[in-house]
Design a protein around this motif. Structure first.
Motif, mmCIF file in Angstrom:
data_model
loop_
_atom_site.group_PDB
_atom_site.id
_atom_site.type_symbol
_atom_site.label_atom_id
_atom_site.label_comp_id
_atom_site.label_asym_id
_atom_site.label_seq_id
_atom_site.Cartn_x
_atom_site.Cartn_y
_atom_site.Cartn_z
ATOM 1 N N LYS A 8 17.781 -12.427 -106.297
ATOM 2 C CA LYS A 8 17.645 -11.002 -106.636
ATOM 3 C C LYS A 8 17.523 -10.148 -105.371
ATOM 4 N N ARG A 9 16.651 -10.609 -104.467
ATOM 5 C CA ARG A 9 16.417 -9.839 -103.250
ATOM 6 C C ARG A 9 17.693 -9.719 -102.408
ATOM 7 N N ILE A 10 18.410 -10.860 -102.297
ATOM 8 C CA ILE A 10 19.641 -10.844 -101.495
ATOM 9 C C ILE A 10 20.676 -9.914 -102.128
ATOM 10 N N ALA A 11 20.786 -9.979 -103.468
ATOM 11 C CA ALA A 11 21.740 -9.107 -104.165
ATOM 12 C C ALA A 11 21.395 -7.644 -103.899
ATOM 13 N N ARG A 12 20.124 -7.332 -104.049
ATOM 14 C CA ARG A 12 19.707 -5.950 -103.862
ATOM 15 C C ARG A 12 19.982 -5.517 -102.412
ATOM 16 N N GLY A 13 19.562 -6.361 -101.494
ATOM 17 C CA GLY A 13 19.708 -6.038 -100.066
ATOM 18 C C GLY A 13 21.168 -5.793 -99.672
ATOM 19 N N SER A 14 22.068 -6.465 -100.352
ATOM 20 C CA SER A 14 23.473 -6.338 -99.937
ATOM 21 C C SER A 14 24.243 -5.383 -100.841
ATOM 22 N N GLY A 15 23.540 -4.835 -101.820
ATOM 23 C CA GLY A 15 24.191 -3.900 -102.745
ATOM 24 C C GLY A 15 25.151 -4.603 -103.699
ATOM 25 N N MET A 16 24.868 -5.893 -103.972
ATOM 26 C CA MET A 16 25.757 -6.611 -104.892
ATOM 27 C C MET A 16 24.985 -7.140 -106.082
ATOM 28 N N ARG A 17 25.705 -7.880 -106.947
ATOM 29 C CA ARG A 17 25.064 -8.368 -108.168
ATOM 30 C C ARG A 17 24.533 -9.785 -107.959
ATOM 31 N N ASN A 18 23.586 -10.164 -108.849
ATOM 32 C CA ASN A 18 23.052 -11.527 -108.784
ATOM 33 C C ASN A 18 24.177 -12.557 -108.887
ATOM 34 N N GLU A 19 25.161 -12.235 -109.740
ATOM 35 C CA GLU A 19 26.277 -13.172 -109.948
ATOM 36 C C GLU A 19 27.017 -13.444 -108.643
ATOM 37 N N ASP A 20 27.088 -12.409 -107.804
ATOM 38 C CA ASP A 20 27.812 -12.595 -106.546
ATOM 39 C C ASP A 20 27.099 -13.617 -105.665
ATOM 40 N N VAL A 21 25.766 -13.504 -105.648
ATOM 41 C CA VAL A 21 24.997 -14.461 -104.838
ATOM 42 C C VAL A 21 25.193 -15.866 -105.404
ATOM 43 N N LYS A 22 25.158 -15.954 -106.733
ATOM 44 C CA LYS A 22 25.310 -17.270 -107.362
ATOM 45 C C LYS A 22 26.696 -17.852 -107.054
ATOM 46 N N GLU A 23 27.679 -16.970 -107.069
ATOM 47 C CA GLU A 23 29.038 -17.435 -106.776
ATOM 48 C C GLU A 23 29.124 -17.987 -105.358
ATOM 49 N N LEU A 24 28.499 -17.267 -104.432
ATOM 50 C CA LEU A 24 28.497 -17.735 -103.044
ATOM 51 C C LEU A 24 27.818 -19.108 -102.947
ATOM 52 N N MET A 25 26.672 -19.246 -103.656
ATOM 53 C CA MET A 25 25.934 -20.505 -103.583
ATOM 54 C C MET A 25 26.755 -21.643 -104.179
ATOM 55 N N LYS A 26 27.511 -21.300 -105.221
ATOM 56 C CA LYS A 26 28.337 -22.318 -105.845
ATOM 57 C C LYS A 26 29.428 -22.749 -104.855
ATOM 58 N N TYR A 27 30.009 -21.765 -104.220
ATOM 59 C CA TYR A 27 31.051 -22.068 -103.246
ATOM 60 C C TYR A 27 30.486 -22.946 -102.127
ATOM 61 N N TYR A 28 29.260 -22.574 -101.688
ATOM 62 C CA TYR A 28 28.619 -23.356 -100.634
ATOM 63 C C TYR A 28 28.413 -24.801 -101.079
ATOM 64 N N ASN A 29 27.911 -24.968 -102.290
ATOM 65 C CA ASN A 29 27.620 -26.329 -102.766
ATOM 66 C C ASN A 29 28.885 -27.179 -102.906
ATOM 67 N N VAL A 30 29.931 -26.545 -103.424
ATOM 68 C CA VAL A 30 31.201 -27.272 -103.571
ATOM 69 C C VAL A 30 31.721 -27.690 -102.194
ATOM 70 N N THR A 31 31.655 -26.733 -101.252
ATOM 71 C CA THR A 31 32.154 -27.015 -99.908
ATOM 72 C C THR A 31 31.363 -28.137 -99.260
ATOM 73 N N LYS A 32 30.032 -28.061 -99.439
ATOM 74 C CA LYS A 32 29.164 -29.061 -98.830
ATOM 75 C C LYS A 32 29.516 -30.455 -99.362
ATOM 76 N N LYS A 33 29.746 -30.500 -100.651
ATOM 77 C CA LYS A 33 30.097 -31.766 -101.275
ATOM 78 C C LYS A 33 31.419 -32.281 -100.714
ATOM 79 N N ALA A 34 32.366 -31.350 -100.617
ATOM 80 C CA ALA A 34 33.697 -31.727 -100.125
ATOM 81 C C ALA A 34 33.601 -32.272 -98.705
ATOM 82 N N ILE A 35 32.769 -31.609 -97.908
ATOM 83 C CA ILE A 35 32.644 -32.033 -96.514
ATOM 84 C C ILE A 35 32.117 -33.452 -96.419
ATOM 85 N N LYS A 36 31.155 -33.750 -97.235
ATOM 86 C CA LYS A 36 30.613 -35.111 -97.231
ATOM 87 C C LYS A 36 31.745 -36.094 -97.477
#
Ligand code: GDP
Length: 439
Positions: free
Chosen positions: A395-423
């Motif tokens: 919530k805080r990150i979304a607010r701070g960046s002027g975006m929605r909670n979903e956007d933060v979640k999307e980024l985190m999802k992308y991060y997790n997928v990438t991290k998995k792929a890298i392994k």
């Protein structure tokens, strides 16, 4: 131009670009394709074998520079070695005195007269005023052909169809044009005996004292080009070479690679019968065109720039050790930004433009920008320890960046997928979004 050679080499590069792993087998296969393409277009077998060996040695033994994928590295090696085959650097006609005297030699039918017209036009555009001397006393139509050509182009011509003494014609012509800035001397392309022709070239050269001797070679004669160039170079020092008739499906590879052995640079090529079908020869541009990689050079330069900057090394090290944080992902994004618009980068890789991997095409520039803004709103600790990013932080990150909670979640999802792929990638040099795209 050189349609078949170009098509074959382009296909080889596309095939290479489509490979998922670059290993010994792939390198050997690519080399076989290149060999076939070059031999089919008349390049000397010995040259082809030497070239293959160099490409193989380099591809298998040289480490790709930092930030350059193995695939890019092989493309670069093929490109560099082909450039070496036809002469390395582009070379200009340097007109540095007055009058600058150019002697044109070459066999009849090679396109010498046509080429004199072409180079005159080229140099006219650069502000010079070429004057032409006809010393061909052998072929009756030679003077007439030059007369028409020079008349159309408004060029002064010296010649005398009645005079059968080539040396006398040369002397008189030089005297007539001594105030000109540029003199081009045309010579005969045939005699009763080849030896007579070569002797005459030697004598004319001694009289003209040319600043540059240009040898014109028919690009369709294949490997004979080398013998011709050698024969002429015994009579006078060949300063540069023009290869004609490289238009269409000519197999000009023979002439192009053979004459490069003589030690004189190819300065121009003729690509048609019209006066404007003429190009300054730039080995790098020529080869990248043949390889069908419009802009491979700038891709390579960009990759080299990034390698120099070294920006990815910390994250690469992190990945090697199995650790991959949001911060590492951030620096990968920076690297992607540096490469320029994603589409453009992908288009520079042959065969890639149309075949963007799904992941890469989903990663639009817009998204890249959005993700970076989101990450800018995270604390250093969050970037290093993404696992702490839970609801309240989202919530805080979304607010701070002027975006929605979903956007933060999307980024985190992308991060997790990438991290998995890298392994999954194990010990490859470049993992993450970058790696997925460039491989
Ligand atoms: P010369 O005997 O060496 O003076 O040769 P010419 O200049 O008369 O040319 C011989 C023939 O080759 C002519 O029909 C020209 O039109 C043709 N020619 C010259 N250069 C080129 C070229 O770059 N491409 C093509 N297709 N034909 C050319």
């Amino acid at each position: 131009m050189l349609d078949n050679l170009g098509k074959n080499l382009t296909n080889t590069m596309k095939k290479l670009a489509g490979m998922s792993i670059i290993d010994k087998e792939v390198v050997k296969e690519v080399i076989k394709d290149i060999q076939r393409a070059l031999i089919q277009s008349d390049v000397n077998i010995k040259l082809v074998l030497n070239l293959s060996k160099t490409i193989e040695d380099r591809a298998l033994n040289e480490e790709p520079p930092k930030g350059v994928t193995p695939k890019e590295h092989v493309i670069k090696i093929v490109y560099e070695e082909l450039v070496n085959l036809v002469g390395e650097k582009a070379q200009e006609v340097e007109i540095d005195k007055k009058p600058y005297k150019i002697l044109f030699v070459g066999l009849q039918g090679s396109g010498k007269t046509t080429t004199i017209g072409k180079i005159s036009r080229y140099l006219q555009k650069k502000g010079f005023n070429p004057a032409i001397i006809c010393t061909d006393t052998w072929r009756p139509a030679a003077y007439e052909q030059l007369r028409q050509l020079t008349e159309n182009m408004n060029l002064p011509l010296y010649g005398d169809p009645e005079n059968k003494d080539a040396l006398d014609l040369a002397k008189k012509g030089l005297n007539e044009f001594k105030k000109q800035d540029l003199i081009i001397v045309d010579t005969a392309g045939r005699h009763k005996e080849e030896k007579d022709l070569l002797d005459e070239m030697e004598e004319i050269s001694a009289i003209v004292k040319p600043d540059e001797v240009i040898l014109v070679i028919d690009g369709t004669i294949g490997q004979q080009a080398r013998e011709q160039a050698l024969a002429f170079s015994k009579t006078t020092k060949i300063g540069s070479i023009i290869i004609t008739k490289l238009d269409g499906s000519a197999k000009g590879g023979g002439a192009l690679s053979a004459v490069a052995e003589i030690g004189a640079p190819i300065k121009f090529i003729g690509t048609g019968e019209r006066v404007d079908d003429f190009e300054a020869f730039d080995p790098e541009r020529f080869i990248s065109r043949l390889l069908g990689m419009g802009d491979i050079r700038s891709l390579i330069e960009k990759a080299e720039e990034i390698a120099k900057d070294d920006i990815d090394m910390d994250s690469v090290d992190a990945m090697m050790s199995g650790k991959f944080t949001l911060k590492d992902m951030y620096s990968q994004f920076e690297m992607m930004n540096k490469m320029g618009p994603m589409k453009q980068v992908m288009n520079m890789i042959p065969g890639m433009g149309s075949k963007l991997p799904k992941n890469a095409s989903q990663m639009t520039e817009e998204k890249l920008g959005k993700y970076k803004i989101l990450m800018d709103s995270m604390t250093e600790y969050e970037l290093e320890h993404p696992e702490v990013i839970k609801q309240s932080r989202v919530k805080r990150i979304a607010r701070g960046s002027g975006m929605r909670n979903e956007d933060v979640k999307e980024l985190m999802k992308y991060y997790n997928v990438t991290k998995k792929a890298i392994k999954g990638f194990g010990k490859r040099k470049m993992g993450g979004p970058m790696g997925q795209m460039m491989r």
